[in-house]
Design a protein around this motif. Structure first.
Motif, PDB file in Angstrom:
ATOM      1  N   GLY A 172       0.708  -1.051  -0.006  1.00 20.91           N
ATOM      2  CA  GLY A 172      -0.150  -0.146   0.115  1.00 20.91           C
ATOM      3  C   GLY A 172       1.107   1.234   0.014  1.00 20.91           C
ATOM      4  N   GLU A 173       0.294   2.422  -0.196  1.00 20.06           N
ATOM      5  CA  GLU A 173       0.931   3.526  -0.384  1.00 20.06           C
ATOM      6  C   GLU A 173       1.497   3.985   0.986  1.00 20.06           C
ATOM      7  OE1 GLU A 173      -1.457   6.593  -2.100  1.00 20.06           O
ATOM      8  OE2 GLU A 173      -1.588   5.290  -3.783  1.00 20.06           O
ATOM      9  N   THR A 174       2.333   4.769   1.124  1.00 25.76           N
ATOM     10  CA  THR A 174       3.036   5.381   2.556  1.00 25.76           C
ATOM     11  C   THR A 174       1.924   6.100   2.990  1.00 25.76           C
ATOM     12  OG1 THR A 174       5.332   5.880   1.422  1.00 25.76           O
ATOM     13  CG2 THR A 174       4.676   7.278   3.550  1.00 25.76           C
ATOM     14  N   ASP A 178       9.349  -3.438   7.849  1.00 26.98           N
ATOM     15  CA  ASP A 178       8.890  -2.433   7.067  1.00 26.98           C
ATOM     16  C   ASP A 178       9.770  -2.157   5.975  1.00 26.98           C
ATOM     17  OD1 ASP A 178       6.898  -0.778   6.473  1.00 26.98           O
ATOM     18  OD2 ASP A 178       7.137   0.683   8.197  1.00 26.98           O
ATOM     19  N   GLU A 179       9.192  -1.663   4.693  1.00 28.64           N
ATOM     20  CA  GLU A 179       9.765  -1.347   3.583  1.00 28.64           C
ATOM     21  C   GLU A 179      10.783  -2.477   3.184  1.00 28.64           C
ATOM     22  OE1 GLU A 179       8.820   0.643   1.756  1.00 28.64           O
ATOM     23  OE2 GLU A 179       7.408   2.131   3.073  1.00 28.64           O
ATOM     24  N   VAL A 180      10.296  -3.596   3.124  1.00 32.02           N
ATOM     25  CA  VAL A 180      11.323  -4.688   2.654  1.00 32.02           C
ATOM     26  C   VAL A 180      11.918  -4.483   1.269  1.00 32.02           C
ATOM     27  CG1 VAL A 180       9.351  -6.324   1.648  1.00 32.02           C
ATOM     28  CG2 VAL A 180      11.393  -7.137   2.880  1.00 32.02           C
ATOM     29  N   GLY A 181      11.107  -3.847   0.457  1.00 34.37           N
ATOM     30  CA  GLY A 181      11.716  -3.586  -0.844  1.00 34.37           C
ATOM     31  C   GLY A 181      12.869  -2.764  -0.994  1.00 34.37           C
ATOM     32  N   ASP A 182      13.253  -2.078   0.091  1.00 39.22           N
ATOM     33  CA  ASP A 182      14.526  -1.177   0.227  1.00 39.22           C
ATOM     34  C   ASP A 182      15.916  -2.136   0.885  1.00 39.22           C
ATOM     35  OD1 ASP A 182      14.075   2.018   0.137  1.00 39.22           O
ATOM     36  OD2 ASP A 182      12.227   0.821   0.540  1.00 39.22           O
ATOM     37  N   ILE A 183      15.682  -3.483   0.829  1.00 40.13           N
ATOM     38  CA  ILE A 183      16.681  -4.292   1.275  1.00 40.13           C
ATOM     39  C   ILE A 183      17.619  -4.339  -0.069  1.00 40.13           C
ATOM     40  CG2 ILE A 183      17.277  -6.535   2.016  1.00 40.13           C
ATOM     41  CD1 ILE A 183      15.081  -6.864   3.758  1.00 40.13           C
ATOM     42  N   PRO A 184      18.882  -4.089   0.188  1.00 39.45           N
ATOM     43  CA  PRO A 184      19.738  -4.200  -0.862  1.00 39.45           C
ATOM     44  C   PRO A 184      19.904  -5.573  -1.411  1.00 39.45           C
ATOM     45  CG  PRO A 184      20.958  -3.777   1.083  1.00 39.45           C
ATOM     46  CD  PRO A 184      19.556  -3.634   1.465  1.00 39.45           C
ATOM     47  N   THR A 214       5.434  -3.039   2.103  1.00 34.72           N
ATOM     48  CA  THR A 214       6.317  -2.260   1.193  1.00 34.72           C
ATOM     49  C   THR A 214       5.264  -1.197   0.618  1.00 34.72           C
ATOM     50  OG1 THR A 214       7.714  -1.973  -0.586  1.00 34.72           O
ATOM     51  CG2 THR A 214       6.145  -3.854  -0.444  1.00 34.72           C
ATOM     52  N   HIS A 215       5.799  -0.046   0.060  1.00 39.68           N
ATOM     53  CA  HIS A 215       4.838   0.897  -0.717  1.00 39.68           C
ATOM     54  C   HIS A 215       5.403   0.598  -2.170  1.00 39.68           C
ATOM     55  CE1 HIS A 215       8.553   3.345  -0.633  1.00 39.68           C
ATOM     56  NE2 HIS A 215       8.214   3.679  -1.817  1.00 39.68           N
ATOM     57  N   ARG A 216       6.092  -0.273  -2.369  1.00 35.36           N
ATOM     58  CA  ARG A 216       6.873  -0.460  -3.640  1.00 35.36           C
ATOM     59  C   ARG A 216       6.211  -1.841  -4.476  1.00 35.36           C
ATOM     60  NH1 ARG A 216      11.869   1.960  -4.617  1.00 35.36           N
ATOM     61  NH2 ARG A 216      12.809   2.784  -2.626  1.00 35.36           N
ATOM     62  N   ARG A 255       6.867 -11.555  21.308  1.00 31.35           N
ATOM     63  CA  ARG A 255       7.248 -10.174  20.935  1.00 31.35           C
ATOM     64  C   ARG A 255       6.882  -9.870  19.488  1.00 31.35           C
ATOM     65  NH1 ARG A 255      13.017  -8.025  23.111  1.00 31.35           N
ATOM     66  NH2 ARG A 255      11.992  -6.198  22.408  1.00 31.35           N
ATOM     67  N   PHE A 256       6.558  -8.610  19.285  1.00 30.82           N
ATOM     68  CA  PHE A 256       6.255  -8.177  17.891  1.00 30.82           C
ATOM     69  C   PHE A 256       7.352  -7.081  17.703  1.00 30.82           C
ATOM     70  CE2 PHE A 256       4.404  -4.821  15.181  1.00 30.82           C
ATOM     71  CZ  PHE A 256       4.101  -5.595  13.944  1.00 30.82           C
ATOM     72  N   VAL A 257       8.375  -7.487  16.994  1.00 28.43           N
ATOM     73  CA  VAL A 257       9.554  -6.811  16.535  1.00 28.43           C
ATOM     74  C   VAL A 257       9.593  -6.089  15.283  1.00 28.43           C
ATOM     75  CG1 VAL A 257      12.164  -6.758  16.422  1.00 28.43           C
ATOM     76  CG2 VAL A 257      10.942  -8.261  18.120  1.00 28.43           C
ATOM     77  N   LYS A 258       9.850  -4.807  15.357  1.00 24.38           N
ATOM     78  CA  LYS A 258       9.802  -3.751  14.046  1.00 24.38           C
ATOM     79  C   LYS A 258      11.014  -3.590  13.704  1.00 24.38           C
ATOM     80  CE  LYS A 258       6.970  -1.301  16.559  1.00 24.38           C
ATOM     81  NZ  LYS A 258       6.146  -0.076  16.731  1.00 24.38           N
ATOM     82  N   ILE A 259      11.334  -3.309  12.373  1.00 19.97           N
ATOM     83  CA  ILE A 259      12.543  -2.832  11.813  1.00 19.97           C
ATOM     84  C   ILE A 259      11.989  -2.243  10.519  1.00 19.97           C
ATOM     85  CG2 ILE A 259      13.076  -5.133  10.552  1.00 19.97           C
ATOM     86  CD1 ILE A 259      16.094  -3.785  10.935  1.00 19.97           C
ATOM     87  N   ASN A 260      12.463  -0.677  10.391  1.00 18.63           N
ATOM     88  CA  ASN A 260      12.145  -0.282   9.137  1.00 18.63           C
ATOM     89  C   ASN A 260      13.490  -0.257   7.980  1.00 18.63           C
ATOM     90  OD1 ASN A 260      11.888   1.722   6.765  1.00 18.63           O
ATOM     91  ND2 ASN A 260      10.605   2.851   7.959  1.00 18.63           N
ATOM     92  N   CYS A 261      13.432  -1.105   7.052  1.00 21.09           N
ATOM     93  CA  CYS A 261      14.491  -1.306   6.273  1.00 21.09           C
ATOM     94  C   CYS A 261      15.275  -0.326   5.507  1.00 21.09           C
ATOM     95  CB  CYS A 261      14.452  -2.500   5.358  1.00 21.09           C
ATOM     96  SG  CYS A 261      13.707  -4.143   6.202  1.00 21.09           S
ATOM     97  N   ALA A 262      13.989   0.900   5.263  1.00 22.49           N
ATOM     98  CA  ALA A 262      14.883   1.950   4.511  1.00 22.49           C
ATOM     99  C   ALA A 262      15.304   3.040   5.446  1.00 22.49           C
ATOM    100  CB  ALA A 262      13.394   2.701   3.867  1.00 22.49           C
ATOM    101  N   ALA A 263      14.951   3.044   6.594  1.00 21.91           N
ATOM    102  CA  ALA A 263      15.573   3.878   7.612  1.00 21.91           C
ATOM    103  C   ALA A 263      17.365   3.461   8.356  1.00 21.91           C
ATOM    104  CB  ALA A 263      14.614   4.073   8.885  1.00 21.91           C
TER     105      ALA A 263
END
Length: 352
Positions: A59-61, A130-136, A171-173, A82-90
């Motif tokens: 979905g969109e940002t 989050d933002e998994v599409g930004d993982i290199p 992802t928004h991608r 636990r619910f663990v979060k990581i923003n891959c783009a940040a």
């Protein structure tokens, strides 16, 4: 929050709170709205939540993908873990591997102590990427391995760690297009895309805007110690008809601004400033080119002139940064450092 229309005004009673998903399921209490699009999403959550399957939320940002991920976790067998979060783009690329998988002391400059990564921390729980599409690309094989085999090694170690983690990615991608362009490994895409959920943008669920406005007014009025009694109906209609390029996050931020600016218990209309900035530019010209320029200009103003990054205008418009820069050059919209905001040359195109 109970509300009614009185003489062209929406009366708001912050103490009672809005109707949210809590009436249906306490696990959805932070999700506000009853539109058909949102109902579809929540039915998918209810279907996949009790499983251990990987979920891909698209979905969109600003559409609330993290809230949907939290809802999936809340009704899963892992809800007490636990619910663990990581923003891959940040996270910088050179640190992302360590954040995900951990490292040993001395694994790289600055690694002064052993550290567990997010996969270890989320053992027997849920990891939200989050933002998994930004993982290199260079890191994608290691991610694919842990998704398939539930095992990995920390940086600087040859010891293999086994984990039991449920993955929810967002992802928004468009990951399918990324895979077609070889920007994302196709096998990783298929592994992530086990159960896709598409969160609709706010402009496609306008039935929810009234409830969201009332909800955020109550939240910020309580937080700021203000008493908002009335929302003028024209103000509410402005919220409902606005196109919301930044989705729910933009709505939330504008409501916060409106509560700050409100006097005498009446909510101000923060959209009037945006409309005032764009109306003179489009009043005498109504071509497709001019409408496109006006939309780009309005979005740039909403982001403070930021073009790239997760909160930039390119993301809000659903464009690549390079594509937006090209369009700005073609339309004569200049970068903030080139012209002051709102300055126009006589007879020229819109500028920022």
């Amino acid at each position: 929050m109970k509300n009614k229309t009185v003489g062209g005004l929406v009366a708001a009673f912050p103490n009672s709170g809005p109707r949210t998903r809590k009436s249906r399921d306490s696990q959805f209490e932070r999700i506000v709205g009853n539109s058909a699009g949102l109902e579809t999403v929540l039915k998918q959550v209810e279907r996949v939540g009790p499983t251990h399957s990987t979920v891909l939320i698209q979905g969109e940002t600003g559409t609330g993908k993290e809230l949907i991920a939290q809802a999936v976790h809340n009704i899963s067998p892992r809800c007490n873990r636990r619910f663990v979060k990581i923003n891959c783009a940040a996270i910088p690329i050179d640190l992302l591997e360590s954040e995900l998988f951990g490292h040993e002391r001395g694994a790289f400059t600055g690694a002064v102590a052993q550290r567990a990564g997010r996969f270890e921390v989320a053992h027997q729980g849920t990891l939200f990427l989050d933002e998994v599409g930004d993982i290199p690309l260079a890191l994608q094989p290691k991610l694919l391995r842990v998704l398939q085999e539930q095992e990995f090694e920390r940086l600087g170690s040859d010891q293999t760690y086994k984990v039991d983690v449920r993955i929810i990615a967002a992802t928004h991608r468009n990951l399918a297009e990324m895979a077609a362009r070889n920007e994302l490994r196709s096998d990783l895409y298929y592994r992530l895309n086990v159960f896709p959920i598409l969160v609709p943008p706010l402009r496609e669920r306008r039935e929810d805007i009234r409830q969201l406005v009332l909800h955020f007014v109550a939240v910020f009025a309580r937080r700021m110690g203000k008493h908002i009694e009335l929302i003028p109906e024209p103000t509410m209609n402005a919220f409902i008809t606005y196109h919301w390029p930044g989705n729910v996050r933009e709505l939330q931020n504008l409501i916060e601004r409106a509560v700050i600016e409100s006097d005498n218990g009446v909510l101000s209309n923060p959209l009037s400033t945006l409309h005032a900035n764009t109306k003179p530019a489009i009043a005498s010209r109504n071509t497709l080119r001019d409408r496109e320029a006006a939309l780009i200009l309005e979005t740039l103003r909403a982001t403070g002139g930021i073009i790239g990054g997760p909160q930039g205008a390119a993301v809000l418009l659903g464009l690549k940064r390079t594509t937006l820069v090209y369009k700005m050059k073609r339309l004569g919209i200049f970068r903030p450092q080139q012209r002051p905001i709102g300055e126009f040359d006589e007879g020229s195109e819109l500028m920022i």
